[in-house]
Write a protein that holds these residues in place. Structure first.
Motif, PDB file in Angstrom:
ATOM      1  N   GLU A   1      -6.648  -3.688   0.664  1.00 17.01           N
ATOM      2  CA  GLU A   1      -6.197  -2.666  -0.283  1.00 17.01           C
ATOM      3  C   GLU A   1      -5.384  -3.270  -1.429  1.00 17.01           C
ATOM      4  O   GLU A   1      -4.579  -2.590  -2.054  1.00 17.01           O
TER       5      GLU A   1
ATOM      6  N   GLY B   1      -1.737  -4.775   1.259  1.00 12.21           N
ATOM      7  CA  GLY B   1      -1.837  -4.889  -0.181  1.00 12.21           C
ATOM      8  C   GLY B   1      -1.739  -6.331  -0.635  1.00 12.21           C
ATOM      9  O   GLY B   1      -2.076  -7.260   0.111  1.00 12.21           O
TER      10      GLY B   1
ATOM     11  N   THR C   1       0.838  -1.190   0.000  1.00 18.17           N
ATOM     12  CA  THR C   1       0.000   0.000   0.000  1.00 18.17           C
ATOM     13  C   THR C   1       0.881   1.251   0.000  1.00 18.17           C
ATOM     14  O   THR C   1       2.040   1.224   0.425  1.00 18.17           O
TER      15      THR C   1
END
Length: 429
Positions: free
Chosen positions: A320, A348, A250
């Protein structure tokens, strides 16, 4: 170097895995490079994702067996190519793969976690104490990358074929059964393996995974289209490292400061060093693996096989994640109900590195649950909030308008996929 010669074990696939497992169409002498870590009766096979090599599992190796340094050579290759076992290695060379089951048969989920305090969840010592023999982990390079063979034509790449590679590796190791964990494309391969040979699976963990096909497409916006373009154009370790960082982590994580330097700069140096040492993945290897992801899918019969196999399943996903959208992972988890639970983390695509502690906690819980004979129907009851900031997925009943919108998004994705991936999957035959 430790290699598994896939054809050697595929000759016996019908006898070993059942008549329903067909032999692959492989080039002669297809080899898989692998490494073993730790020692013990509990076996774990980690399957890495697209374009990555076996050493990307470093944080999980430390969490499961306390080290990311490969075992000293327990299998060597003599000058004439025959494998030889190091003297004194004995049965622990590979082990039978049978998990040690504790005396507390029928333990509940609460019993499984009650003795697993926050302080010792992140170490392997309690596993060793309760199994009496610890954990042994195998990582390997999939076909198409690293030190494994890299077939030229994309027809030699599919998640089913790579699952057969993994089964050949289990046979090579002498593991009758193992905990199977896959990340991204590796999760797709793990699903195929579990559907093909459920009796070889102790537990199934799927990290950053989708159902393949159009689900491989990221959420379409300027950022993700830029990433797709850059990854296809990257020709140097530096260019590839830049796009990999934006793909894996992220923005806030990369911009955070470690000491006096941004994490992005530190990771960039590490990525460039690793890419320079391992070498860039050949284009036909990348295209072949991407093609395998694009063609991947799980039929209803395969999902039923996994659900009815008596195997606990966990889906781990970063909320994310810009590559594998979390809603696709939630959908897969629902399809595997009631033997599957969903763990969402604030990271992420590479949650294995960004959310290392939480991911390792889940993996250790999978080992403990199997060793304590926790029943599949109890597994989903574990509160996902116990892992960092994880939460269970919402299960809102879809409305007619939401279904129409979802259909429209799929049509748009399919159209854009044909445009963006036309050159990548162009038939070179």
């Amino acid at each position: 170097m430790p290699y598994c010669h896939v054809q050697e074990y595929e000759r016996n696939s019908k006898r070993s895995h059942g008549s329903h497992v067909a032999r692959s169409k492989n080039p002669e002498d297809l080899k898989l490079f692998y490494q073993l870590y730790g020692h013990g009766s509990t076996k774990v096979l980690l399957i890495i994702g697209l374009a990555a090599t076996h050493d990307a599992w470093g944080p999980q190796l430390i969490g499961l067996c306390g080290t990311d340094v490969p075992n000293e050579a327990e299998i060597g290759e003599s000058e004439d190519g025959e494998q030889e076992e190091e003297e004194g290695a004995g049965s622990d060379r590979h082990g039978s793969g049978g998990d040690v089951v504790l005396e507390s048969h029928g333990a509940t989920v609460e019993d499984c976690l009650s003795t697993y305090s926050e302080g010792d969840r992140k170490s392997n010592y309690d596993i060793k104490e309760q199994t009496g023999n610890g954990v042994q982990v195998c990582t390997f390079d999939n076909r198409g990358v690293g030190k494994s063979s890299i077939p030229q034509h994309r027809s030699l790449y599919s998640t089913k074929t790579m699952a057969k590679d993994a089964l050949a590796l289990l046979d090579h190791l002498g593991w009758s059964k193992a905990h199977i964990c896959g990340h991204s494309m590796g999760g797709m391969i793990a699903c195929k393996l579990a559907a093909m040979a459920p009796h070889r699976v102790s537990s199934l963990t799927l990290i950053g995974v989708t159902g393949g096909g159009y689900q491989c497409l990221p959420k379409l916006n300027r950022t993700t289209l830029s990433i797709a373009y850059r990854i296809l154009r990257a020709k140097t370790p530096e260019a590839r490292a830049e796009v990999d960082l934006d793909t894996h982590f992220t923005y806030d994580y990369l911009e955070s400061v470690v000491g006096e330097e941004k994490r992005r700069n530190l990771l960039f140096k590490e990525y460039v060093r690793n890419l320079s040492n391992a070498g860039m993945q050949p284009k036909h290897g990348l295209e072949g693996q991407a093609y395998a992801c694009w063609k991947h899918g799980l039929a209803s019969e395969e999902l039923h096989t996994i659900r009815s196999a008596g195997v606990i399943v966990t889906v781990i996903h970063g909320r994310e994640d810009v590559i594998a959208q979390v809603e696709h992972a939630r959908k897969l988890a629902r399809k595997l109900h009631p033997v599957c639970r969903m763990v969402e983390l604030p990271g992420g695509h590479l949650v294995t590195h960004q959310n290392t502690d939480e991911v390792n906690e889940v993996l250790l819980d999978m080992v403990r649950a199997v060793n304590m004979n926790v029943q599949c129907y109890e597994w989903e009851k574990i509160d996902a909030n116990s892992y960092g900031e994880g939460r269970r997925p919402r299960r809102n009943k879809p409305t007619s308008s939401s279904l129409v919108s979802a259909f429209a998004r799929q049509i748009k994705n399919l159209w854009l996929s044909c445009f963006c991936l036309r050159d990548l999957f162009d038939d070179h035959a």
